[in-house]
Design a protein around this motif. Sequence first.
Motif, PDB file in Angstrom:
ATOM      1  N   UNK A 234     -29.910 -86.489 -49.934  1.00 37.48           N
ATOM      2  CA  UNK A 234     -30.032 -85.915 -48.598  1.00 37.48           C
ATOM      3  C   UNK A 234     -30.836 -84.624 -48.618  1.00 37.48           C
ATOM      4  N   UNK A 235     -30.862 -83.971 -47.475  1.00 40.47           N
ATOM      5  CA  UNK A 235     -31.720 -82.809 -47.296  1.00 40.47           C
ATOM      6  C   UNK A 235     -31.346 -81.623 -48.147  1.00 40.47           C
ATOM      7  N   UNK A 236     -30.281 -81.710 -48.946  1.00 40.99           N
ATOM      8  CA  UNK A 236     -29.871 -80.581 -49.753  1.00 40.99           C
ATOM      9  C   UNK A 236     -30.567 -80.528 -51.094  1.00 40.99           C
ATOM     10  N   UNK A 237     -31.438 -81.484 -51.397  1.00 41.24           N
ATOM     11  CA  UNK A 237     -32.222 -81.382 -52.615  1.00 41.24           C
ATOM     12  C   UNK A 237     -33.281 -80.316 -52.415  1.00 41.24           C
ATOM     13  N   UNK A 238     -34.115 -80.076 -53.441  1.00 37.78           N
ATOM     14  CA  UNK A 238     -35.046 -78.964 -53.355  1.00 37.78           C
ATOM     15  C   UNK A 238     -36.043 -79.119 -52.211  1.00 37.78           C
ATOM     16  N   UNK A 239     -36.379 -80.370 -51.863  1.00 36.14           N
ATOM     17  CA  UNK A 239     -37.254 -80.630 -50.718  1.00 36.14           C
ATOM     18  C   UNK A 239     -36.536 -81.615 -49.808  1.00 36.14           C
ATOM     19  N   UNK A 240     -36.439 -81.283 -48.527  1.00 34.08           N
ATOM     20  CA  UNK A 240     -35.720 -82.188 -47.635  1.00 34.08           C
ATOM     21  C   UNK A 240     -36.633 -83.314 -47.178  1.00 34.08           C
ATOM     22  N   UNK A 241     -36.048 -84.233 -46.382  1.00 38.30           N
ATOM     23  CA  UNK A 241     -36.797 -85.422 -45.977  1.00 38.30           C
ATOM     24  C   UNK A 241     -37.963 -85.097 -45.065  1.00 38.30           C
ATOM     25  N   UNK A 242     -37.958 -83.892 -44.480  1.00 41.50           N
ATOM     26  CA  UNK A 242     -39.065 -83.517 -43.616  1.00 41.50           C
ATOM     27  C   UNK A 242     -40.161 -82.779 -44.347  1.00 41.50           C
ATOM     28  N   UNK A 243     -40.040 -82.652 -45.667  1.00 42.78           N
ATOM     29  CA  UNK A 243     -41.059 -81.970 -46.441  1.00 42.78           C
ATOM     30  C   UNK A 243     -40.931 -80.462 -46.444  1.00 42.78           C
ATOM     31  N   UNK A 244     -39.864 -79.933 -45.814  1.00 44.21           N
ATOM     32  CA  UNK A 244     -39.672 -78.486 -45.776  1.00 44.21           C
ATOM     33  C   UNK A 244     -38.987 -78.017 -47.055  1.00 44.21           C
ATOM     34  N   UNK A 245     -39.112 -76.727 -47.382  1.00 42.58           N
ATOM     35  CA  UNK A 245     -38.367 -76.192 -48.524  1.00 42.58           C
ATOM     36  C   UNK A 245     -36.869 -76.336 -48.270  1.00 42.58           C
ATOM     37  N   UNK A 246     -36.098 -76.250 -49.314  1.00 39.70           N
ATOM     38  CA  UNK A 246     -34.650 -76.360 -49.207  1.00 39.70           C
ATOM     39  C   UNK A 246     -34.105 -75.327 -48.225  1.00 39.70           C
ATOM     40  N   UNK A 247     -33.132 -75.729 -47.412  1.00 42.19           N
ATOM     41  CA  UNK A 247     -32.569 -74.844 -46.405  1.00 42.19           C
ATOM     42  C   UNK A 247     -31.869 -73.656 -47.043  1.00 42.19           C
ATOM     43  N   UNK A 248     -31.988 -72.503 -46.405  1.00 39.24           N
ATOM     44  CA  UNK A 248     -31.296 -71.296 -46.833  1.00 39.24           C
ATOM     45  C   UNK A 248     -29.977 -71.188 -46.083  1.00 39.24           C
ATOM     46  N   UNK A 249     -29.070 -70.358 -46.571  1.00 39.32           N
ATOM     47  CA  UNK A 249     -27.795 -70.168 -45.890  1.00 39.32           C
ATOM     48  C   UNK A 249     -27.690 -68.742 -45.386  1.00 39.32           C
ATOM     49  N   UNK A 250     -27.408 -68.611 -44.103  1.00 40.97           N
ATOM     50  CA  UNK A 250     -27.241 -67.288 -43.503  1.00 40.97           C
ATOM     51  C   UNK A 250     -25.929 -66.683 -44.003  1.00 40.97           C
ATOM     52  N   UNK A 251     -25.958 -65.401 -44.335  1.00 44.19           N
ATOM     53  CA  UNK A 251     -24.793 -64.737 -44.898  1.00 44.19           C
ATOM     54  C   UNK A 251     -24.086 -63.820 -43.904  1.00 44.19           C
ATOM     55  N   UNK A 252     -24.504 -63.826 -42.648  1.00 44.07           N
ATOM     56  CA  UNK A 252     -23.860 -62.949 -41.672  1.00 44.07           C
ATOM     57  C   UNK A 252     -22.443 -63.434 -41.372  1.00 44.07           C
ATOM     58  N   UNK A 253     -21.550 -62.482 -41.022  1.00 41.18           N
ATOM     59  CA  UNK A 253     -20.178 -62.818 -40.689  1.00 41.18           C
ATOM     60  C   UNK A 253     -20.138 -63.801 -39.518  1.00 41.18           C
ATOM     61  N   UNK A 254     -19.403 -64.888 -39.689  1.00 36.90           N
ATOM     62  CA  UNK A 254     -19.209 -65.836 -38.602  1.00 36.90           C
ATOM     63  C   UNK A 254     -20.344 -66.805 -38.402  1.00 36.90           C
ATOM     64  N   UNK A 255     -21.400 -66.730 -39.191  1.00 37.09           N
ATOM     65  CA  UNK A 255     -22.511 -67.664 -39.052  1.00 37.09           C
ATOM     66  C   UNK A 255     -22.496 -68.662 -40.199  1.00 37.09           C
ATOM     67  N   UNK A 256     -23.029 -68.264 -41.361  1.00 34.49           N
ATOM     68  CA  UNK A 256     -23.027 -69.107 -42.564  1.00 34.49           C
ATOM     69  C   UNK A 256     -23.778 -70.429 -42.376  1.00 34.49           C
ATOM     70  N   UNK A 257     -24.647 -70.513 -41.363  1.00 29.47           N
ATOM     71  CA  UNK A 257     -25.370 -71.761 -41.103  1.00 29.47           C
ATOM     72  C   UNK A 257     -26.574 -71.889 -42.026  1.00 29.47           C
ATOM     73  N   UNK A 258     -27.027 -73.119 -42.185  1.00 32.51           N
ATOM     74  CA  UNK A 258     -28.231 -73.395 -42.955  1.00 32.51           C
ATOM     75  C   UNK A 258     -29.451 -73.258 -42.031  1.00 32.51           C
ATOM     76  N   UNK A 259     -30.564 -72.777 -42.565  1.00 32.82           N
ATOM     77  CA  UNK A 259     -31.752 -72.611 -41.738  1.00 32.82           C
ATOM     78  C   UNK A 259     -32.998 -72.653 -42.614  1.00 32.82           C
ATOM     79  N   UNK A 260     -34.142 -72.880 -41.966  1.00 31.86           N
ATOM     80  CA  UNK A 260     -35.437 -72.797 -42.636  1.00 31.86           C
ATOM     81  C   UNK A 260     -36.158 -71.569 -42.088  1.00 31.86           C
TER      82      UNK A 260
END
Length: 347
Positions: free
Chosen positions: A162-188
Motif C-alpha cells: 500500500x501507500x506506506x512504502x517508500x513510493x505510494x501508488x500515485x508516484x508521490x514520496x512517502x507520506x509524512x506524519x504531522x506531529x502537532x497536538x491533536x493532528x498526527x495526520x499523514x500528508x505530502x
Amino acid sequence: QPPAPPPRVTSGAPPPCPPSTSNSTARRAMKVFIHYEEPSDESYHKTSKISLPKKWVSGPCSAVVKLFVDSYNKNAMEAIVLDNVHLATASGHALASESVVSDYIEAGADVYIKTGAAPASDADVTAPKVAADGGAGGGGSGSGGGGAAAMPSPPPTAAATPARSSIDTGGKPKALQCMRFGCQKKYHEADNTATSCSYHKLPPVFHETAKFWACCPDKKCYDWDSFMGVKGCMTSCHTTEKPDQSGKSLGGGDVRSGNTDTSAPKLKSIDEFNAQKAASGGGTGGAGDAIAKMYQLRQAMDKAGVSGDLFDRAKEAVSARVGGDHETIHAEVVTRLTACLEAMEKG
C-alpha cells in the motif's frame, strides 16, 4: 547416467551432512520494512526499517513480531496485544510463530503485522519459500522440494505494498506524519497549505476519567473517541517538528509514562513567573496555560518526593476558595509556595 558415487569419507571423520532444504546457506544480516496498518485511524499506523542480525534472520518470526510490538507500545496510545497479532508477507500469507525468517522473507522486503492468530505450525504456512538465489522456491512447508521447478517470482513488493512504502501508488514520496497536538495526520509536502492542519496549542490532560486538551479545558470528554473528535483550536500547515512537549500528556493520578522522560520541558522558576506576570500586566496566558503549568508543577514536586495526592488535595482546597478560576488557582499556589520557601530561607 548412473548416479555419482557418494563422497569418500576418511577414517574416523563424520560423514558429510546432507544439503539443507531450507535457505540456511543464504542467511545473513538483512534489512526489512515492517508495517502496521490495522487500525482504521492512520495516526496509529507505523512503519519501521529494521536491520536483522544473522541470528534473527535464521530465527523464528515470533522474535521479529515481539521486537516490533515492544517498540510500538513504548509510545502508543493504544497498545498492540502481542498474542493477537502475527507476521504476514506482502502478498498476504500469514507466517507461523515458528517459521524461520529467511525461509519466507527476502532482504528489503515489506512485511506486515496483522491482527489474528498465526498459523499453528510452519506446516500450515501457504507462503512460497525464498530460494537460495533470492527468488521464491517451492510453496508451503515441505512441498516442492528436490528437483521440482521453482515457482515464478512474485511481483516486486513495492507494487504489492500500500501507500506506506517508500513510493505510494500515485508516484508521490512517502507520506509524512504531522506531529502537532491533536493532528498526527499523514500528508505530502506538495499538498501542505497554511490551512491544512487543525490542531491544539497545548498537550492533552488525563485526570481521573476526564480527558481534555490543556488549551480547551471546557471541552472535557470521558471516552477516547469523543476526545479524539474535539476539533483543534488552531489552524496552520502540517509539520514534522515536534512540539515543546512532544507526545507528553499531563494528568493527576493518571500521568502517562512518557512524562518520566528527563527531556521534558523545565518548569519556570518563581522569579521567572512573577517577572512574566508583571510584564504582561497580570496575565498568564489563559486558563489552558495555567492548567498546564499546574500539572507541570505537580509532576516536578512528585518527582522530588512530594505526594501527588497531597498536591491535588491542596489544589482542590484553593479551587473551592477562589471559585474554580484556573489562573487564580495557579497564582495563589505559586504565591504560597514562594512564601513557604522564603520562610525556610529565614529559618
